[in-house]
Write a protein that holds these residues in place. Structure first.
Motif, PDB file in Angstrom:
ATOM      1  N   TYR A 171      19.089 -25.850  38.273  1.00  0.00           N
ATOM      2  CA  TYR A 171      18.563 -24.733  39.059  1.00  0.00           C
ATOM      3  C   TYR A 171      19.450 -23.501  38.916  1.00  0.00           C
ATOM      4  O   TYR A 171      18.961 -22.393  38.661  1.00  0.00           O
ATOM      5  CB  TYR A 171      18.452 -25.142  40.528  1.00  0.00           C
ATOM      6  CG  TYR A 171      18.233 -23.986  41.478  1.00  0.00           C
ATOM      7  CD1 TYR A 171      16.978 -23.418  41.650  1.00  0.00           C
ATOM      8  CD2 TYR A 171      19.301 -23.455  42.206  1.00  0.00           C
ATOM      9  CE1 TYR A 171      16.779 -22.355  42.518  1.00  0.00           C
ATOM     10  CE2 TYR A 171      19.122 -22.392  43.070  1.00  0.00           C
ATOM     11  CZ  TYR A 171      17.858 -21.833  43.226  1.00  0.00           C
ATOM     12  OH  TYR A 171      17.684 -20.775  44.081  1.00  0.00           O
TER      13      TYR A 171
ATOM     14  N   ASN B 241      14.074 -21.423  46.647  1.00  0.00           N
ATOM     15  CA  ASN B 241      13.195 -20.829  45.634  1.00  0.00           C
ATOM     16  C   ASN B 241      14.050 -20.023  44.655  1.00  0.00           C
ATOM     17  O   ASN B 241      15.283 -20.014  44.755  1.00  0.00           O
ATOM     18  CB  ASN B 241      12.102 -19.959  46.268  1.00  0.00           C
ATOM     19  CG  ASN B 241      12.680 -18.846  47.124  1.00  0.00           C
ATOM     20  OD1 ASN B 241      13.506 -18.064  46.671  1.00  0.00           O
ATOM     21  ND2 ASN B 241      12.244 -18.774  48.372  1.00  0.00           N
TER      22      ASN B 241
ATOM     23  N   ILE C 154       9.797 -20.480  38.122  1.00  0.00           N
ATOM     24  CA  ILE C 154       9.144 -20.829  39.395  1.00  0.00           C
ATOM     25  C   ILE C 154       8.888 -22.329  39.488  1.00  0.00           C
ATOM     26  O   ILE C 154       8.963 -22.919  40.568  1.00  0.00           O
ATOM     27  CB  ILE C 154       7.825 -20.019  39.554  1.00  0.00           C
ATOM     28  CG1 ILE C 154       7.272 -20.219  40.976  1.00  0.00           C
ATOM     29  CG2 ILE C 154       6.801 -20.442  38.492  1.00  0.00           C
ATOM     30  CD1 ILE C 154       6.133 -19.274  41.296  1.00  0.00           C
ATOM     31  N   ASP C 155       8.598 -22.957  38.324  1.00  0.00           N
ATOM     32  CA  ASP C 155       8.378 -24.407  38.316  1.00  0.00           C
ATOM     33  C   ASP C 155       9.666 -25.150  38.618  1.00  0.00           C
ATOM     34  O   ASP C 155       9.654 -26.184  39.296  1.00  0.00           O
ATOM     35  CB  ASP C 155       7.823 -24.845  36.959  1.00  0.00           C
ATOM     36  CG  ASP C 155       6.468 -24.224  36.654  1.00  0.00           C
ATOM     37  OD1 ASP C 155       5.669 -24.081  37.597  1.00  0.00           O
ATOM     38  OD2 ASP C 155       6.219 -23.872  35.488  1.00  0.00           O
TER      39      ASP C 155
ATOM     40  N   THR D  21      10.347 -24.852  42.328  1.00  0.00           N
ATOM     41  CA  THR D  21       9.412 -25.705  43.082  1.00  0.00           C
ATOM     42  C   THR D  21       9.782 -27.177  42.937  1.00  0.00           C
ATOM     43  O   THR D  21       9.756 -27.937  43.909  1.00  0.00           O
ATOM     44  CB  THR D  21       7.970 -25.482  42.592  1.00  0.00           C
ATOM     45  OG1 THR D  21       7.632 -24.095  42.737  1.00  0.00           O
ATOM     46  CG2 THR D  21       6.992 -26.320  43.389  1.00  0.00           C
TER      47      THR D  21
ATOM     48  N   ALA E 106      12.818 -28.027  45.026  1.00  0.00           N
ATOM     49  CA  ALA E 106      12.457 -28.187  46.435  1.00  0.00           C
ATOM     50  C   ALA E 106      11.827 -29.557  46.676  1.00  0.00           C
ATOM     51  O   ALA E 106      12.119 -30.222  47.680  1.00  0.00           O
ATOM     52  CB  ALA E 106      11.495 -27.074  46.855  1.00  0.00           C
ATOM     53  N   GLY E 107      10.968 -29.998  45.747  1.00  0.00           N
ATOM     54  CA  GLY E 107      10.361 -31.314  45.881  1.00  0.00           C
ATOM     55  C   GLY E 107      11.388 -32.428  45.838  1.00  0.00           C
ATOM     56  O   GLY E 107      11.308 -33.404  46.607  1.00  0.00           O
TER      57      GLY E 107
END
Length: 457
Positions: free
Chosen positions: A299, A359, A429-430, A433, A436-437
């Motif tokens: 990230y 994010n 963005i993927d 996301t 976060a998952g």
């Protein structure tokens, strides 16, 4: 005169305990350092060795595979021949393999040397805990304090691995990240041979060779399946076949342990109060912790455009794990091990809840409190689980018990990296996301772990 003799005996015991901690900690340092230090040097190694991505992946996986596969065997060898002897063999093998890595002429030799490092690490890890337990002379509080310091030193080194790797690679080249292990291994070997006493052996028992072979093969294929699933997909035919083979080998191993008169892994251990719960908790802990560190490193570098060294510094808050490891002993003494583990899992769960909202534009200063809370929660729980598993068995089975726990932890780490790693691919963005998952799933697992600690620990 008697008081003087007692005082001298007490001082000698304290001195030996301190040297045992030093020797085992140096062993733990090289094991933990090589889990994380290689990652930041990968691009330079790829250019230097003219290697493709598959070769670089095997550079990491060869260490992980052999480390996880030989842990259980190493624990049994420690109980059978003496943990001090096996620990020293592990240091020698690790130092030799590190030198081989540093002077490897091509990627194939480098991968083979990394596999040898993994075997050396497997010999070092469970026997170091057995030696710490032996030096504590049956004192549960002393054992917990020693394991706290051991975990703290290893935790700090693990957290600083990317930074150390980045500095060594930038200043001296990638070969330096392996050469640094040699003097550490030599010091640990000298301290162990000079000051550390041997553990109680069970050499009168028959050696369960068939169990050893089945255990190594089962763990190898299980870990390999998890690693390959992360890159090929969980529905890949070869991955499914590999999982099926691992399952068959596990069943064969369990059947063997029931049939032989003196099994390497007495299945009756799993009927002891809290034994199985401790192993499950160890797996959950490593799956969520190391899986999340992997996610965060990706990230920071891909979603936030950090350099490898910057990403390493971004993860430095995890060094607070050292303070948490030391606090763990005091909490267990004041309350109970169950409460200590529960607090650790709950703090980590809340940290993952905080990270769930991450994010691509989240400020690092918003992430920082969650990192600190996660490190503190993990640091509180780890020494307690290790102390619980060792204290639940006879002294001559301590290396085997610690190997069982750490095998579960290593498999948990592989699962975490493989599963969560599959979440973070594609565009920025993927990746955000997916991260976060991964944190959301980690929070749920940590809450489940808290329930296990309440009802089964």
């Amino acid at each position: 005169m008697k008081d003087i003799v007692r005082s001298q005996a007490g001082n000698n015991q304290a001195s030996r305990a301190l040297w045992t901690l030093a020797a085992t900690s140096f062993g733990f340092v090289v094991v933990q350092l090589d889990v994380t230090i290689v990652n930041v040097a990968m691009p330079q190694i790829g250019i230097s060795m003219d290697s493709d991505m598959a070769g670089l992946q095997w550079l990491v996986n060869a260490y992980t595979l052999t480390f996880a596969s030989f842990l259980l065997t190493a624990g049994t060898l420690g109980d059978y021949f003496g943990s001090r002897r096996i620990f020293c063999y592990g240091l020698i093998l690790f130092g030799f393999a590190s030198a081989a890595c540093a002077f490897a002429p091509n990627i194939l030799i480098l991968v083979i040397a990394r596999a040898l490092q993994g075997i050396g690490a497997a010999l070092i890890f469970p026997t170091s805990l057995s030696l710490l337990s032996h030096a504590s002379a049956g004192d549960a509080n002393a054992r917990h304090h020693a394991i706290g310091w051991w975990s703290a030193i290893g935790g700090v080194v693990s957290a600083m691995g990317p930074v150390i790797g980045g500095v060594l690679t930038d200043w001296f080249g990638w070969r330096a990240i392996f050469l640094v292990n040699v003097p550490i291994c030599l010091f640990g070997l000298w301290a162990c041979r000079t000051y550390v006493s041997e553990t109680v052996k069970v050499s009168s028992r028959r050696f369960d060779l068939s169990g050893q072979i089945l255990a190594v093969l089962a763990l190898f294929f299980l870990t390999r399946s998890i690693i390959e699933a992360g890159s090929l997909g969980w529905d890949n035919r070869m991955v499914i076949l590999s999982f099926a083979l691992a399952a068959i080998l596990v069943v064969a191993f369990m059947a063997n342990e029931r049939l032989v008169t003196e099994p390497m892994l007495p299945l009756g251990l799993f009927r002891r109060k809290g034994f199985t719960a401790t192993i499950v908790l160890g797996g959950i802990m490593n799956m969520t912790f190391y899986g999340s560190i992997f996610v965060l490193s990706i990230y920071f570098q891909r979603a936030r455009d950090y350099t490898p060294v910057m990403a390493g510094f971004a993860l430095l808050p995890f060094t607070i794990i050292m303070l948490a490891n030391l606090v763990s002993a005091r909490l267990s003494l004041r309350f109970t091990p169950r409460v200590t583990v529960l607090v650790g899992f709950m703090l980590s769960a809340f940290a993952f809840v905080m990270l769930y909202g991450i994010n691509a534009t989240t400020s690092y200063w918003q992430i920082l409190p969650a990192l600190l809370l996660l490190a503190f929660g993990a640091g509180i729980g780890t020494p307690t689980l290790i102390s619980l598993i060792i204290g639940s068995v006879e002294p001559q089975r301590s290396a085997t018990a610690s190997a069982i726990l750490n095998t579960a932890r290593q498999v948990g780490s592989a699962i975490g990296v493989a599963v969560f790693g599959s979440f973070i691919s594609g565009e920025v963005i993927d990746i955000a996301t997916g991260a976060a998952g991964a944190f959301g799933i980690s929070a749920i697992l940590r809450f489940v772990g808290a329930l296990i600690a309440i009802f089964w620990l």
